[in-house]
Design a protein around this motif. Structure first.
Motif, PDB file in Angstrom:
ATOM      1  N   UNK A 126       0.846  -1.139   0.087  1.00 49.35           N
ATOM      2  CA  UNK A 126      -0.109   0.003   0.066  1.00 49.35           C
ATOM      3  C   UNK A 126       0.664   1.215  -0.172  1.00 49.35           C
ATOM      4  N   UNK A 127       1.979   1.230   0.818  1.00 45.11           N
ATOM      5  CA  UNK A 127       2.786   2.560   0.807  1.00 45.11           C
ATOM      6  C   UNK A 127       3.627   2.644  -0.562  1.00 45.11           C
ATOM      7  N   UNK A 128       4.044   1.498  -0.947  1.00 42.97           N
ATOM      8  CA  UNK A 128       4.914   1.612  -2.106  1.00 42.97           C
ATOM      9  C   UNK A 128       3.924   2.255  -3.413  1.00 42.97           C
ATOM     10  N   UNK A 129       2.867   1.410  -3.336  1.00 36.30           N
ATOM     11  CA  UNK A 129       1.888   1.774  -4.693  1.00 36.30           C
ATOM     12  C   UNK A 129       1.586   3.283  -4.575  1.00 36.30           C
ATOM     13  N   UNK A 130       1.143   3.791  -3.223  1.00 37.28           N
ATOM     14  CA  UNK A 130       0.760   5.264  -3.044  1.00 37.28           C
ATOM     15  C   UNK A 130       1.976   5.982  -3.401  1.00 37.28           C
ATOM     16  N   UNK A 131       3.167   5.784  -3.039  1.00 40.99           N
ATOM     17  CA  UNK A 131       4.280   6.490  -3.158  1.00 40.99           C
ATOM     18  C   UNK A 131       4.716   6.530  -4.835  1.00 40.99           C
ATOM     19  N   UNK A 132       4.438   5.579  -5.480  1.00 40.91           N
ATOM     20  CA  UNK A 132       4.814   5.509  -6.783  1.00 40.91           C
ATOM     21  C   UNK A 132       3.649   6.183  -7.610  1.00 40.91           C
ATOM     22  N   UNK A 133       2.506   6.071  -7.094  1.00 41.84           N
ATOM     23  CA  UNK A 133       1.357   6.740  -7.858  1.00 41.84           C
ATOM     24  C   UNK A 133       1.504   8.143  -7.659  1.00 41.84           C
ATOM     25  N   UNK A 140      11.855   2.923   0.183  1.00 46.13           N
ATOM     26  CA  UNK A 140      10.952   1.988  -0.635  1.00 46.13           C
ATOM     27  C   UNK A 140      11.506   1.658  -2.017  1.00 46.13           C
ATOM     28  N   UNK A 141      12.624   2.196  -2.501  1.00 45.69           N
ATOM     29  CA  UNK A 141      13.062   1.918  -3.547  1.00 45.69           C
ATOM     30  C   UNK A 141      13.290   0.140  -3.840  1.00 45.69           C
ATOM     31  N   UNK A 142      13.884  -0.362  -2.649  1.00 44.53           N
ATOM     32  CA  UNK A 142      14.043  -1.985  -2.784  1.00 44.53           C
ATOM     33  C   UNK A 142      12.968  -2.729  -2.738  1.00 44.53           C
ATOM     34  N   UNK A 143      11.670  -2.234  -2.235  1.00 50.04           N
ATOM     35  CA  UNK A 143      10.533  -3.156  -2.155  1.00 50.04           C
ATOM     36  C   UNK A 143       9.842  -3.160  -3.483  1.00 50.04           C
ATOM     37  N   UNK A 144       9.280  -4.351  -3.561  1.00 47.52           N
ATOM     38  CA  UNK A 144       8.582  -4.728  -4.881  1.00 47.52           C
ATOM     39  C   UNK A 144       7.115  -4.252  -4.888  1.00 47.52           C
ATOM     40  N   UNK A 145       6.690  -4.188  -5.950  1.00 46.76           N
ATOM     41  CA  UNK A 145       5.182  -3.691  -6.254  1.00 46.76           C
ATOM     42  C   UNK A 145       4.869  -4.523  -7.331  1.00 46.76           C
ATOM     43  N   UNK A 146       5.726  -5.474  -7.872  1.00 48.33           N
ATOM     44  CA  UNK A 146       5.340  -6.217  -9.014  1.00 48.33           C
ATOM     45  C   UNK A 146       4.164  -7.178  -8.890  1.00 48.33           C
ATOM     46  N   UNK A 147       3.573  -7.552 -10.138  1.00 45.36           N
ATOM     47  CA  UNK A 147       2.523  -8.305 -10.175  1.00 45.36           C
ATOM     48  C   UNK A 147       2.833  -9.903  -9.643  1.00 45.36           C
ATOM     49  N   UNK A 148       4.034 -10.194  -9.734  1.00 46.30           N
ATOM     50  CA  UNK A 148       4.717 -11.474  -8.891  1.00 46.30           C
ATOM     51  C   UNK A 148       4.529 -11.411  -7.445  1.00 46.30           C
ATOM     52  N   UNK A 149       4.735 -10.238  -6.948  1.00 41.12           N
ATOM     53  CA  UNK A 149       5.026 -10.297  -5.551  1.00 41.12           C
ATOM     54  C   UNK A 149       3.337 -10.568  -5.118  1.00 41.12           C
ATOM     55  N   UNK A 150       2.311  -9.755  -5.744  1.00 38.54           N
ATOM     56  CA  UNK A 150       1.015  -9.575  -5.415  1.00 38.54           C
ATOM     57  C   UNK A 150       0.475 -11.145  -5.542  1.00 38.54           C
ATOM     58  N   UNK A 151       1.016 -11.922  -6.506  1.00 39.73           N
ATOM     59  CA  UNK A 151       0.625 -13.255  -6.658  1.00 39.73           C
ATOM     60  C   UNK A 151       0.864 -13.995  -5.491  1.00 39.73           C
TER      61      UNK A 151
END
Length: 492
Positions: A301-308, A430-441
């Motif tokens: 949630x944090x990484x997604x909000x930051x990148x958005x 947060x640069x090293x944290x993943x927000x990829x589809x594979x992580x969500x999977x």
């Protein structure tokens, strides 16, 4: 035992398939890994010196394995388990033994290993058990000055890996040592579900009033150390033939029949350690899976909000650049006549032509907006790295669950993982944290395991618990000989 080994393999498989990779991607400290669940069921004995820990181990084993006495006899830990021949290994040999699962104890240091022993004895009662004897607690809140190794960290390690922890008190010291209070309030806070409190040597009480005063003093001391509304159950017991204090003249001995029943209950809990082992394995797996799930969801949630937000700021910056360039081109092409440009150039030189002025203004605008973008991103990172900031992301990540009803369990898990997330945000960003589809999977598979796979393991445990309990009851000590030592009743 075969069922327990099969369960351990299943637990290791879930750790490897559903937890390990996700934990490494999000820097989650996984205290238990797929390699840390093996080994025989363990029972840890804690307590003040001369509270009867070693004598109780001898009672369970049915033989004199440990030295016992009123004065402290040892300042180290001793692991006692089954073997066909009597043998004793020192700490360094134990942690380097390829067939024993104690290599992790080496990290406690050479001073600890110098005070570690591993004893093997041919007691049928220990065939599926490892009993861990510990040094007696002392009257000091700061044991670092009195021991040459980290005693509290050693206690924490053994308590976390144990399937049952017994804390012994005696009438002479009913919970008054500073080290006991410190251990209760710090090292044992997370394992109360597998902790039994034993008031031993009740046969030393001269009368029932003496016992009542001792019991009340222990309850009072525990109420200051254990943060629960009600005092936990205290098993009051003794070992037959071990009383050393003579009764007062004309004193009537305290009736001991009920204390015999309590001793049998403690012994039954010890012999039920294999069943507890299975339950603790699944409970630990579920707890780690839930903590990891909350950790990953909040980080996502944090990484997604930051990148958005960062994307929006960059998009706005690019738009401003394009708008500034377009306005400059239109201004130069339409608003300024050629003779104005020539006149300005003749008066001030080539450096002050309209294109030069427009380029300078554009560079200033770009610099200002670049600074604003950098400042905004820094402020965003700082806000995310604060406790209020990640609390907001937790509520956003679980807005559906929290909107339906109060979730004290969810808040409890959040409080346990929050310090780790704050440390990641402040140390690594947060640069090293993943927000990829594979992580969500992977997160989806973890949540499916929490909902289905782990509860199925719990159901399998329930099918075997009664059989294991009956088997271990048949192995428990049933009688005591005239010297006070138990006579074991081995199963057929």
């Amino acid at each position: 035992m075969d069922d327990l080994l099969k369960l351990e393999r299943n637990v290791r498989s879930i750790y490897a398939r559903k937890l390990s990779l996700l934990a490494s991607r999000y820097r989650f400290n996984l205290p238990i890994s797929d390699k840390d669940v093996t080994g025989s069921p363990r029972v840890l004995f804690l307590g003040n010196h001369s509270s009867g820990k070693s004598s109780f181990i001898n009672y369970i084993a049915g033989m004199d394995v440990q030295e016992s006495g009123m004065a402290p006899t040892d300042d180290g830990f001793t692991l006692v388990t089954y073997g066909e021949e009597v043998e004793t290994l020192d700490g360094q040999t134990l942690v380097s033994h390829p067939e024993l699962d104690y290599q992790d104890l080496a990290s406690l240091g050479p001073e600890f290993l110098a005070n570690l022993r591993f004893k093997i004895c041919p007691s049928e009662n220990l065939r599926q058990l490892t009993l861990i004897d510990s040094p007696g607690m002392i009257d000091s809140a700061n044991s670092h000055q009195l021991r040459n190794y980290d005693f509290r960290e050693s206690i924490r390690r053994f308590a976390e890996s144990a399937d049952l922890v017994l804390f012994f008190f005696d009438p002479d010291k009913p919970g008054t040592t500073g080290e006991s209070i410190s251990i209760f309030t710090k090292q044992l806070t997370a394992i109360h579900h597998k902790l039994l409190i034993v008031l031993n040597k009740v046969d030393l009480c001269d009368n029932i009033r003496d016992f009542a005063r001792t019991y009340g003093a222990l309850c009072w001391n525990l109420s200051k150390s254990i943060p629960t509304k009600d005092t936990p159950r205290i098993y009051t017991t003794y070992l037959p033939g071990f009383a050393t204090r003579p009764l007062e003249k004309n004193a009537k001995p305290i009736p001991l029949e009920d204390f015999d029943i309590s001793r049998d209950e403690v012994v039954a809990e010890i012999m039920r350690a294999p069943a507890r082992r299975a339950d603790n394995l699944v409970s630990g797996l579920l707890a780690q899976a839930q903590r990891l799930s909350v950790h990953v969801k909040v980080c996502l949630e944090a990484v997604t909000a930051y990148r958005r937000l960062a994307g929006r700021l960059r998009f706005g910056f690019i738009g401003i650049l394009m708008l500034s360039g377009g306005v400059g081109w239109l201004t130069h092409s339409w608003w300024f006549k050629p003779e104005w440009t020539e006149a300005l150039a003749e008066k001030n030189g080539e450096a002050l032509t309209i294109p030069g002025i427009a380029a300078g203004i554009a560079l200033v605008v770009i610099a200002v907006f670049w600074w604003l973008l950098s400042f905004g991103l820094r402020q965003l990172r700082r806000s995310i790295g604060t406790e209020d900031g990640i609390n907001a992301f937790f509520k956003r990540a679980y807005r559906n669950e929290l909107s339906i009803k109060k979730r004290a369990d969810l808040y409890g898990i959040w409080e346990s993982v929050k310090p780790g997330i704050l440390d990641i945000m402040n140390t690594h960003g947060m640069r090293g944290l993943s927000a990829s589809k594979s992580s969500k999977k992977l997160l989806g598979k973890l949540e499916a395991a929490i909902d289905k796979e782990i509860p199925d393991l719990r159901c399998k445990i329930a099918l075997h618990t009664e059989d294991v309990g009956e088997e271990e009851k048949s192995r428990a000590p049933q009688t005591a000989d005239e010297d006070g030592l138990s006579t074991s009743q081995p199963s057929e």
